[in-house]
Structures are given as structure tokens and as C-alpha cells.
Write an enzyme that holds these catalytic residues in place. Structure first.
Site, PDB file in Angstrom:
ATOM      1  N   ASN A   1       2.966   5.339  -3.103  1.00  0.00           N
ATOM      2  CA  ASN A   1       2.466   6.582  -3.730  1.00  0.00           C
ATOM      3  C   ASN A   1       1.888   7.557  -2.696  1.00  0.00           C
ATOM      4  OD1 ASN A   1       0.071   5.182  -3.115  1.00  0.00           O
ATOM      5  ND2 ASN A   1      -1.015   6.157  -4.807  1.00  0.00           N
ATOM      6  N   TYR A   2       2.187   7.353  -1.411  1.00  0.00           N
ATOM      7  CA  TYR A   2       1.662   8.244  -0.366  1.00  0.00           C
ATOM      8  C   TYR A   2       2.664   9.356  -0.081  1.00  0.00           C
ATOM      9  CZ  TYR A   2      -1.694   4.517   0.951  1.00  0.00           C
ATOM     10  OH  TYR A   2      -2.692   3.571   0.972  1.00  0.00           O
ATOM     11  N   SER A   3       2.320  10.668  -0.196  1.00  0.00           N
ATOM     12  CA  SER A   3       1.032  11.114  -0.695  1.00  0.00           C
ATOM     13  C   SER A   3       1.267  11.972  -1.937  1.00  0.00           C
ATOM     14  CB  SER A   3       0.300  11.955   0.330  1.00  0.00           C
ATOM     15  OG  SER A   3      -0.038  11.241   1.480  1.00  0.00           O
TER      16      SER A   3
END
Length: 321
Positions: free
Chosen positions: A53-55
Site C-alpha cells: 500500500n506504499y504510498s
């Protein structure tokens, strides 16, 4: 560089510093990201940390950016076999749960864990992840379901070592005991916010878990466990006048510890950042700092901590402040 082995000697060998690449490919451009990764590996660094989930919070972010950048870098440099890759699942947004993150994060249901590894492998361009974390604690899903799903990934060979992040100490212990009782692969790495300063009692870090004394002592009694510390340089506040100490550390004990830190830095000729990193790596049970850097210069400072050995009396000064 110094090295240690995860999972009590049964996991991969990793560098004593881990490079966190949360902003790479989003707020840190590709050229700079590649330069930092190149310098890290040139210095002997092997351990790189990302998440699926970055970013997501960056302008236009999808959550794919960091993993995809690492995949491109490994392919362009031929570095996959020399890189220990850690990534995470659980905090990616799920549109079915609403449009606002982090309220809509996916959590740790079995299907999410299985689907998460498939997506990460594709973005990273690899057939395995060396260390796979449960990114956030999810109490809406039975612990048994989550533990079983992670253990399946180890059994099928797509994951080597398991970890969890932002979990309460009792939840870590319960999950490990459940897995041990059934002969399943269990969490052996825990990644939490942790630094030399201690937060005031009851301090709230939101969804981020701080490694309190109970978790640190628990990990210290377990031969197969490793603590990985993120936020260890508190976003530059140890050395930069333009950065404020997080309000969670706002209590009388902080100034005493900062004073001791400055004294030790002066005596060693090191920067406060380097002393903090050396303090972590030189603990009775070494802690692996997850570096949050956005330039080669910041990385160079951190690398200077690898060879910094704190004399017993200096460590005592830090510990008793």
C-alpha cells in the site's frame, strides 16, 4: 556491514540495517530511489522493506508504487538473489469498504492474505517474498484464520519467513502459540515503531504500534524472534532544528534522554542519529532499524552507525537517563 540471520538462524541472512522504501516511486523519484538502493547495496546492505500500500496517501497514489519500483530496480541491476525482500499485506484500500483510507483497509481475512501475495509477487517480479508481514492487527477476523492463511503461503513456497507489524504484544504471543501448537509456520519478525526515546504512558500512535517494554522483553526471551524498528530516527527530529519531537514523546523524561544522547554523541564524535542506530543494533538482543531515508546523504549518515560500538559505560549512560 554487519549481518544476522532471521528466525533464530533458520531464515535468510540479512544486513544489520534494513532500507525502508515507503516513499520510493511516489514522493521520492525513480532516479533518487535507484541511487539510494545502489549505494545501500554497495555498502553491503541486503535487506529492503516495502508494502502493498506504499504510498496510497501520496498525490495520485495507488499503493503499487514502492513494490513496482523495487521490482524494476532488481531487474535492472540483476539483484533479486542478493536482496532480501520484505513486504506486507492488510492495509491496502478496499473500495467495497468505502472510499476513505485507512477506514477502508482490507484487513487480514484468508482471501486477502492469499490475494495480497499474488499481487505483491507480480509487482515485485519474483516468485517468492523472503519476509511477509501482517501489516496491521485485524480483530474482525479470527486469529486462527489469519495464522492459517500465512502458514499456507510458507507451505506452498511463496513466502520464506512470517512477521507481523502494528500488533499488540498479547496478540503476537497468542498467534505464535496457536501456530506452534499445530506445527504451523509462525511470526518470527515483529516490526513496530521503536526508538531511543520512550513515549509517555498511554500515548496514542493511531494505527501504528509502538514496541513497549512488554513486547521488547517477550521478543528477548524468544530465540527465533527479531524486532525491526521503524520511525527510529523520528523523522529527523534528533538532528534537525526544523523537525519537532512527536508529541507522544512530550514528557519530562525526554529531555533527560536527549541530554544523555547529546553527551554520548559528543564523546564518540558521532551524530545523534548514529548513536540511536548504534544503540538499537547493539542491544542485548539486536534490533534491526528500518531506515526511512530519501537521499543518498541521509543514507550515508545512517551507514556510519554500522561500525559505531558504544562502550559499556556510554550505553549505561543512555539506558539509565
Amino acid at each position: 556491514m554487519r549481518y544476522l540471520t532471521l528466525s533464530g538462524g533458520t531464515g535468510p541472512e540479512v544486513s544489520a540495517l534494513c532500507l525502508g522504501i515507503l516513499p520510493f516511486g511516489s514522493t521520492v523519484d525513480e532516479e533518487t530511489s535507484f541511487a539510494v538502493l545502489d549505494r545501500f547495496t554497495e555498502a553491503g546492505g541486503t535487506f529492503v522493506d516495502t508494502a502493498n500500500n506504499y504510498s496510497i496517501w501520496a498525490p495520485g497514489g495507488t499503493g503499487n508504487e514502492s513494490e513496482e519500483l523495487l521490482g524494476r530496480w532488481m531487474r535492472s541491476r540483476g539483484r533479486r538473489e542478493n536482496t532480501v525482500v520484505a513486504t506486507k499485506v492488510g492495509a491496502r484500500p478496499d473500495p467495497a469498504r468505502g472510499g476513505e483510507w485507512p477506514a477502508n483497509w482490507q484487513g487480514l481475512a484468508a482471501d486477502t492474505v492469499r490475494g495480497g501475495i499474488e499481487g505483491s509477487l507480480r509487482r515485485l517480479g519474483t516468485d517468492r517474498v523472503d519476509l511477509y508481514y501482517a501489516h496491521i492487527e485485524d480483530r474482525t477476523v479470527p486469529m486462527e484464520e489469519t495464522v492459517g492463511a500465512f502458514a499456507e503461503l510458507v507451505a506452498q513456497g511463496s513466502v520464506s519467513v512470517l512477521g507481523c507489524s502494528n500488533h499488540a504484544s498479547w496478540a503476537v504471543a497468542a498467534a505464535r502459540q496457536y501456530a506452534a501448537d499445530r506445527g504451523l509456520a509462525r511470526y518470527s519478525c515483529v516490526q513496530q515503531r521503536y526508538t531511543y526515546l520512550q513515549p509517555r504512558p498511554g500515548a496514542d500512535f493511531g494505527t501504528q504500534g509502538f514496541a513497549g517494554i512488554d513486547l521488547v522483553e517477550y521478543i528477548g526471551t524468544q530465540e527465533d524472534m527479531t524486532l525491526l524498528a521503524y520511525g527510529s530516527l523520528i523523522h529527523g527530529a534528533y538532528t534537525r532544528d526544523d523537525k519537532r519531537i512527536l508529541e507522544q514523546y512530550d514528557h519530562p523524561g525526554t529531555e533527560r534522554r536527549l541530554s544523555a544522547l547529546r553527551e554520548v554523541a559528543k564523546e564518540t564524535g558521532a551524530t545523534p542519529n548514529q548513536v540511536v542506530l548504534a544503540w538499537l543494533m547493539g542491544a542485548h538482543k539486536p534490533v534491526i532499524p528500518v531506515l526511512g531515508v530519501s537521499s543518498v546523504a541521509q543514507l550515508e549518515e545512517a551507514l556510519g552507525a554500522v561500525d559505531l560500538e558504544l562502550a559499556p559505560e556510554l550505553r549505561a549512560k543512555l539506558d539509565t537517563a
